[in-house]
Scaffold this motif. Structure first.
Motif, mmCIF file in Angstrom:
data_model
loop_
_atom_site.group_PDB
_atom_site.id
_atom_site.type_symbol
_atom_site.label_atom_id
_atom_site.label_comp_id
_atom_site.label_asym_id
_atom_site.label_seq_id
_atom_site.Cartn_x
_atom_site.Cartn_y
_atom_site.Cartn_z
ATOM 1 N N ASP A 207 0.816 -1.160 -0.089
ATOM 2 C CA ASP A 207 0.061 0.047 0.015
ATOM 3 C C ASP A 207 1.089 1.221 0.086
ATOM 4 O OD1 ASP A 207 -2.421 -1.450 -0.189
ATOM 5 O OD2 ASP A 207 -2.513 -1.285 2.136
ATOM 6 N N ARG A 208 1.823 1.183 0.832
ATOM 7 C CA ARG A 208 2.766 2.506 0.977
ATOM 8 C C ARG A 208 3.607 2.803 -0.324
ATOM 9 N NH1 ARG A 208 5.277 1.448 5.364
ATOM 10 N NH2 ARG A 208 7.297 0.431 4.559
ATOM 11 N N ARG A 209 3.934 1.582 -0.936
ATOM 12 C CA ARG A 209 4.764 1.670 -2.312
ATOM 13 C C ARG A 209 3.771 2.260 -3.445
ATOM 14 N NH1 ARG A 209 6.416 -3.009 -2.664
ATOM 15 N NH2 ARG A 209 5.218 -3.999 -3.912
ATOM 16 N N ALA A 210 2.319 1.788 -3.421
ATOM 17 C CA ALA A 210 1.510 2.459 -4.393
ATOM 18 C C ALA A 210 1.265 3.706 -4.302
ATOM 19 C CB ALA A 210 0.206 1.364 -4.376
ATOM 20 N N ARG A 211 1.130 3.940 -3.114
ATOM 21 C CA ARG A 211 0.715 5.482 -2.807
ATOM 22 C C ARG A 211 2.169 6.445 -3.125
ATOM 23 N NH1 ARG A 211 -1.575 3.759 1.986
ATOM 24 N NH2 ARG A 211 0.428 4.157 3.338
ATOM 25 N N THR A 212 3.286 5.969 -3.025
ATOM 26 C CA THR A 212 4.521 6.525 -3.224
ATOM 27 C C THR A 212 4.683 6.652 -4.852
ATOM 28 O OG1 THR A 212 5.557 5.885 -1.170
ATOM 29 C CG2 THR A 212 7.091 7.008 -2.692
ATOM 30 N N PHE A 213 4.268 5.539 -5.380
ATOM 31 C CA PHE A 213 4.287 5.762 -6.863
ATOM 32 C C PHE A 213 3.267 6.958 -7.395
ATOM 33 C CE2 PHE A 213 6.057 1.500 -8.904
ATOM 34 C CZ PHE A 213 7.175 1.745 -8.269
ATOM 35 N N GLY A 214 2.258 6.991 -6.567
ATOM 36 C CA GLY A 214 1.277 7.940 -7.110
ATOM 37 C C GLY A 214 1.736 9.244 -6.922
ATOM 38 N N TRP A 215 2.509 9.413 -5.797
ATOM 39 C CA TRP A 215 3.030 10.802 -5.467
ATOM 40 C C TRP A 215 4.074 11.276 -6.458
ATOM 41 C CZ3 TRP A 215 4.394 9.460 0.321
ATOM 42 C CH2 TRP A 215 3.025 9.494 1.104
ATOM 43 N N VAL A 216 4.851 10.259 -6.997
ATOM 44 C CA VAL A 216 5.709 10.570 -7.942
ATOM 45 C C VAL A 216 5.143 10.746 -9.125
ATOM 46 C CG1 VAL A 216 7.544 9.584 -9.530
ATOM 47 C CG2 VAL A 216 7.788 9.053 -7.249
ATOM 48 N N SER A 217 4.112 10.127 -9.674
ATOM 49 C CA SER A 217 3.230 10.623 -10.967
ATOM 50 C C SER A 217 2.274 11.943 -10.657
ATOM 51 C CB SER A 217 2.057 9.727 -10.949
ATOM 52 O OG SER A 217 1.294 9.961 -12.120
ATOM 53 N N MET A 218 1.950 12.321 -9.472
ATOM 54 C CA MET A 218 1.503 13.608 -9.056
ATOM 55 C C MET A 218 2.755 14.651 -9.308
ATOM 56 S SD MET A 218 -0.889 12.397 -5.587
ATOM 57 C CE MET A 218 -1.267 14.029 -5.438
ATOM 58 N N ALA A 219 3.732 14.422 -8.723
ATOM 59 C CA ALA A 219 4.763 15.187 -9.087
ATOM 60 C C ALA A 219 5.003 15.669 -10.375
ATOM 61 C CB ALA A 219 6.161 14.840 -8.220
ATOM 62 N N LEU B 45 -1.559 3.375 -12.004
ATOM 63 C CA LEU B 45 -1.783 2.138 -11.376
ATOM 64 C C LEU B 45 -1.382 1.046 -12.143
ATOM 65 C CD1 LEU B 45 -5.772 2.449 -10.998
ATOM 66 C CD2 LEU B 45 -4.153 2.163 -9.380
ATOM 67 N N LEU B 46 -1.110 1.269 -13.335
ATOM 68 C CA LEU B 46 -0.398 0.216 -14.011
ATOM 69 C C LEU B 46 1.012 0.064 -13.729
ATOM 70 C CD1 LEU B 46 -1.923 0.563 -17.853
ATOM 71 C CD2 LEU B 46 -2.626 -1.193 -16.068
ATOM 72 N N ALA B 47 1.746 1.070 -13.542
ATOM 73 C CA ALA B 47 2.956 1.214 -13.073
ATOM 74 C C ALA B 47 3.406 0.351 -11.735
ATOM 75 C CB ALA B 47 3.754 2.617 -12.974
ATOM 76 N N SER B 48 2.244 0.882 -10.877
ATOM 77 C CA SER B 48 2.397 -0.005 -9.693
ATOM 78 C C SER B 48 2.216 -1.478 -9.605
ATOM 79 C CB SER B 48 1.241 0.661 -8.564
ATOM 80 O OG SER B 48 1.237 0.142 -7.382
ATOM 81 N N TRP B 49 1.251 -1.933 -10.281
ATOM 82 C CA TRP B 49 1.019 -3.334 -10.401
ATOM 83 C C TRP B 49 2.126 -3.899 -11.205
ATOM 84 C CZ3 TRP B 49 -2.186 -6.181 -7.504
ATOM 85 C CH2 TRP B 49 -3.282 -5.392 -6.865
ATOM 86 N N VAL B 50 2.683 -3.268 -12.284
ATOM 87 C CA VAL B 50 3.685 -4.174 -12.821
ATOM 88 C C VAL B 50 5.006 -4.239 -11.900
ATOM 89 C CG1 VAL B 50 5.498 -3.984 -14.554
ATOM 90 C CG2 VAL B 50 3.060 -3.468 -15.302
ATOM 91 N N SER B 51 5.240 -3.390 -11.223
ATOM 92 C CA SER B 51 6.346 -3.255 -10.253
ATOM 93 C C SER B 51 6.187 -4.534 -9.203
ATOM 94 C CB SER B 51 6.370 -2.145 -9.339
ATOM 95 O OG SER B 51 7.386 -1.962 -8.555
ATOM 96 N N ARG B 52 4.925 -4.430 -8.683
ATOM 97 C CA ARG B 52 4.286 -5.679 -7.583
ATOM 98 C C ARG B 52 4.606 -7.122 -8.210
ATOM 99 N NH1 ARG B 52 -1.268 -5.811 -4.182
ATOM 100 N NH2 ARG B 52 -0.894 -7.758 -2.820
ATOM 101 N N LEU B 53 4.099 -7.385 -9.723
ATOM 102 C CA LEU B 53 4.165 -8.477 -10.116
ATOM 103 C C LEU B 53 5.433 -9.305 -10.634
ATOM 104 C CD1 LEU B 53 0.888 -8.643 -12.420
ATOM 105 C CD2 LEU B 53 1.198 -9.782 -10.365
ATOM 106 N N THR B 54 6.401 -8.208 -11.188
ATOM 107 C CA THR B 54 7.408 -8.454 -11.916
ATOM 108 C C THR B 54 8.489 -9.453 -11.215
ATOM 109 O OG1 THR B 54 9.152 -7.803 -13.343
ATOM 110 C CG2 THR B 54 8.793 -6.630 -11.208
ATOM 111 N N ALA B 55 9.288 -10.356 -11.904
ATOM 112 C CA ALA B 55 10.182 -11.120 -11.462
ATOM 113 C C ALA B 55 11.561 -10.588 -11.778
ATOM 114 C CB ALA B 55 10.053 -12.624 -11.778
ATOM 115 N N ARG B 56 11.622 -9.633 -12.264
ATOM 116 C CA ARG B 56 13.144 -8.889 -12.511
ATOM 117 C C ARG B 56 13.419 -8.025 -11.544
ATOM 118 N NH1 ARG B 56 10.147 -8.466 -17.088
ATOM 119 N NH2 ARG B 56 10.595 -9.853 -19.060
ATOM 120 N N SER B 57 14.681 -7.513 -11.605
ATOM 121 C CA SER B 57 15.192 -6.267 -10.691
ATOM 122 C C SER B 57 14.223 -5.057 -11.287
ATOM 123 C CB SER B 57 16.505 -6.143 -10.980
ATOM 124 O OG SER B 57 16.810 -5.512 -12.288
#
Length: 423
Positions: free
Chosen positions: A141-153, A336-348
């Motif tokens: 949850d915190r990571r998704a919100r922080t991703f959102g803050w970057v997008s808002m910036a 939203l898509l950026a956050s979910w990709v980051s959560r699903l990915t198996a890469r660095s």
């Protein structure tokens, strides 16, 4: 060179602040050119032919957003190897230098080169900032919100950029002063801010390489796509294509609607305010990350409707409403898509967000170039918006089952439909 290894720590306020400032400044440098681009093309090419201007405005915008296709993955890989801080510093300095070069371009070819290089260096900033956050924020949850803050910036920078560019172009028109110097001033201001941000990153952001975020359970060295990841990346590319067509189409419609550069800047500023407000709600602590899965398809549908009605609008106030509709939906889809990709990915995280930046840039460049080409054809100006609306409608259909699929892939036990949904 040796690279120190650091244990993952939660993102500090100072680190987050400098990351948000970096995202803001890169967006400022992009948005500042949109209202002045028509007059810059006319001045540098010595032509007032609207079809000529439409073609080059589309291509110049596409050149900027297409550059990450070649380098975004490389920036991500390098940031994984040597750390996030040096890549951010190099990206911001390169962005500053090429932004100044674009402002002082003596002709169209130099402007093209400047915008390509500008986009290439910009590609190092936001994905690397997001990778740093993904490294250090283990809570979903915190990571998704922080991703959102970057997008808002980024949106805040995009808000101020068109306003500055529009005011500069409007002042040049109203006073009859040298357009070149007035158009260059906002570019140079953004360039100076980028240099200041590079200094802040160098002083504040931790150096070295983070081993991984606390919630790490996957093998981050794999090169394979996990189930659902390709779908998310494809949707991100389609959303970017719609946004690219919208930005270029709106820039070109200012002649048809007799909008001044200042009014066009206000239009883009309104777009950014709406995005900012919507993201502030969606990524607030009141909205759980799991609940955001169901927002993607409705957002694509609303975006399609907004794009479809734009060609039929002739008034400024009505156009402002349609722009707000498109902006609200676009402001939800991207982060939203950026956050979910980051959560699903198996890469660095560096490599993954570099890949995402590349596919988004591909979509935006196709949308920007396509809108410019369609506006170049007499009688087909509205087709750019209609074509983008059709694509957004198709993306909405492709997103209908996304909530269940994401619940399956993330193993959310609280979603009853996820347990019965097939993989």
């Amino acid at each position: 060179m040796s690279v120190s290894m650091q244990s993952p720590l939660p993102t500090s306020r100072w680190s987050l602040g400098v990351l948000l400032a970096s995202a803001f400044i890169v967006a400022l440098g992009y948005g500042i050119v949109l209202p002045v681009l028509p007059t810059m093309v006319e001045r540098l090419a010595g032509s007032t032919d609207p079809t000529f201007a439409a073609r080059h405005i589309g291509f110049l915008t596409a050149a900027y957003v297409a550059a990450p296709l070649a380098v975004a993955f490389l920036w991500g890989r390098v940031s994984d190897l040597i750390g996030r801080r040096p890549v951010l510093v190099v990206g911001l300095i390169g962005f500053a230098v090429t932004l100044a070069a674009s402002a002082l371009a003596p002709n169209l070819p130099v402007l093209y080169v400047g915008r390509i290089l500008n986009g290439a260096f910009a590609a190092a900033v936001v994905p690397t900032a997001l990778a740093f956050i993904a490294d250090t924020e283990g809570d979903d949850d915190r990571r998704a919100r922080t991703f959102g803050w970057v997008s808002m910036a980024s949106i805040a920078g995009f808000l101020l950029g068109p306003m500055l560019g529009g005011l500069a172009a409007g002042w040049a028109f109203d006073t009859g002063r040298a357009a070149s110097s007035l158009q260059a001033a906002p570019f140079l201001l953004a360039s100076g801010l980028a240099l200041a941000a590079a200094g802040g990153v160098r002083l504040i952001l931790p150096g070295g390489r983070v081993t991984g975020h606390p919630a790490e359970t996957k093998n981050r060295e794999t090169s394979s796509f996990v189930p659902g990841e390709l779908r998310l990346l494809a949707l991100a590319s389609l959303a970017a294509a719609g946004l690219g067509a919208f930005e270029v189409g709106l820039t070109l419609r200012n002649n048809e609607l007799a909008m001044s550069p200042a009014e066009l800047g206000f239009m883009f500023a309104t777009c950014s305010v709406v995005m900012f407000a919507v993201q502030g709600l969606v990524f607030s602590p009141f909205v759980k990350t799991a609940a955001t899965r169901g927002l993607v398809a409705p957002a694509f549908l609303v975006m399609a409707i907004g794009l479809a009605i734009i060609p039929a609008i002739a008034g400024f106030n009505e156009m402002l409403l349609a722009v707000s509709v498109v902006a609200a939906s676009a402001g939800v889809i991207g982060p939203l898509l950026a956050s979910w990709v980051s959560r699903l990915t198996a890469r660095s995280q560096g490599v993954e967000l570099g890949i995402q930046s590349a596919v988004v840039s591909f979509g935006q460049s196709i949308g920007s170039a396509g809108a410019g080409l369609l506006f170049d054809l007499n009688g087909l100006q509205g087709t750019a918006f209609l074509a983008a609306a059709v694509v957004m409608g198709a993306a909405a259909l492709a997103s209908v089952r996304l909530p269940q699929q994401l619940a399956v892939e993330t193993g959310d036990p609280g979603d009853a439909s996820a347990r019965s949904a097939p993989k």
